[in-house]
Design an enzyme around this catalytic site. Sequence first.
Site, PDB file in Angstrom:
ATOM      1  N   CYS A  87    -104.629 -78.695  41.272  1.00  6.50           N
ATOM      2  CA  CYS A  87    -104.253 -78.337  39.254  1.00  6.50           C
ATOM      3  C   CYS A  87    -103.620 -77.797  39.009  1.00  6.50           C
ATOM      4  CB  CYS A  87    -105.585 -76.352  39.837  1.00  6.50           C
ATOM      5  SG  CYS A  87    -107.163 -76.824  39.721  1.00  6.50           S
ATOM      6  N   HIS A  88    -104.105 -78.738  37.452  1.00  5.27           N
ATOM      7  CA  HIS A  88    -102.362 -78.097  37.188  1.00  5.27           C
ATOM      8  C   HIS A  88    -102.013 -76.817  36.207  1.00  5.27           C
ATOM      9  CE1 HIS A  88    -102.684 -82.871  36.465  1.00  5.27           C
ATOM     10  NE2 HIS A  88    -101.362 -82.682  36.604  1.00  5.27           N
ATOM     11  N   MET A 118    -111.836 -75.905  35.611  1.00  5.53           N
ATOM     12  CA  MET A 118    -111.303 -75.210  36.371  1.00  5.53           C
ATOM     13  C   MET A 118    -111.597 -73.023  36.265  1.00  5.53           C
ATOM     14  SD  MET A 118    -112.753 -76.869  39.038  1.00  5.53           S
ATOM     15  CE  MET A 118    -111.963 -75.388  40.282  1.00  5.53           C
ATOM     16  N   GLU A 119    -110.324 -73.490  34.929  1.00  3.76           N
ATOM     17  CA  GLU A 119    -109.802 -71.629  34.818  1.00  3.76           C
ATOM     18  C   GLU A 119    -111.358 -71.173  34.471  1.00  3.76           C
ATOM     19  OE1 GLU A 119    -106.718 -73.903  34.911  1.00  3.76           O
ATOM     20  OE2 GLU A 119    -108.719 -74.566  34.213  1.00  3.76           O
ATOM     21  N   ASP A 156    -116.910 -56.204  45.469  1.00  3.77           N
ATOM     22  CA  ASP A 156    -116.470 -55.696  45.447  1.00  3.77           C
ATOM     23  C   ASP A 156    -116.713 -54.194  45.155  1.00  3.77           C
ATOM     24  OD1 ASP A 156    -114.250 -55.008  47.702  1.00  3.77           O
ATOM     25  OD2 ASP A 156    -112.543 -54.985  45.587  1.00  3.77           O
TER      26      ASP A 156
END
Length: 162
Positions: free
Chosen positions: A76-77, A113-114, A128
């Site tokens: 990924c960039h 992707m972000e 969590d």
Amino acid sequence: MTRLTHFDAAGQAHMVDVGGKAATARRAVAEGIIRMLPATFALVKNGGHKKGDVLGIARVAAIMAAKKTWDLIPLCHPIALTRLAVEFELLDGESAVRIAVTAECNGQTGVEMEALTAVNVGLLTIYDMCKAVDRGMEITGVRLLEKDGGKSGAWRHADTEA
């Protein structure tokens, strides 16, 4: 698309060259859901969790994750995000929380992707925070809903409204 862009002609993994691409406004929206026991959902909804504001902490985690996507996903960039919005929807009848993330930038590559990374980390943070009372929570439905910008233009998931 007829080939995977992260492989060169010899089949070796490589980082896609975006140097010749024009910088354009890019936007991506992703979502996911976490299902839990009704008692766990009540803790999240009513703010009664002893660890604090579950959704507030998950929001910050999602934002931080989006900013670090290039560190987490090979090839990924690094992207200079211009906006990241994290929204939660409490699904009372399902004892579930839906997260939707909108990522934006002006750049040479997209922000899918972000958005997807932010959704996943936001959901994992909820897990969590609540696992002490409910280890059976289920993360599901993580998907890209839409993207705009770049050479390929707009795309919408078939299940979304136009």
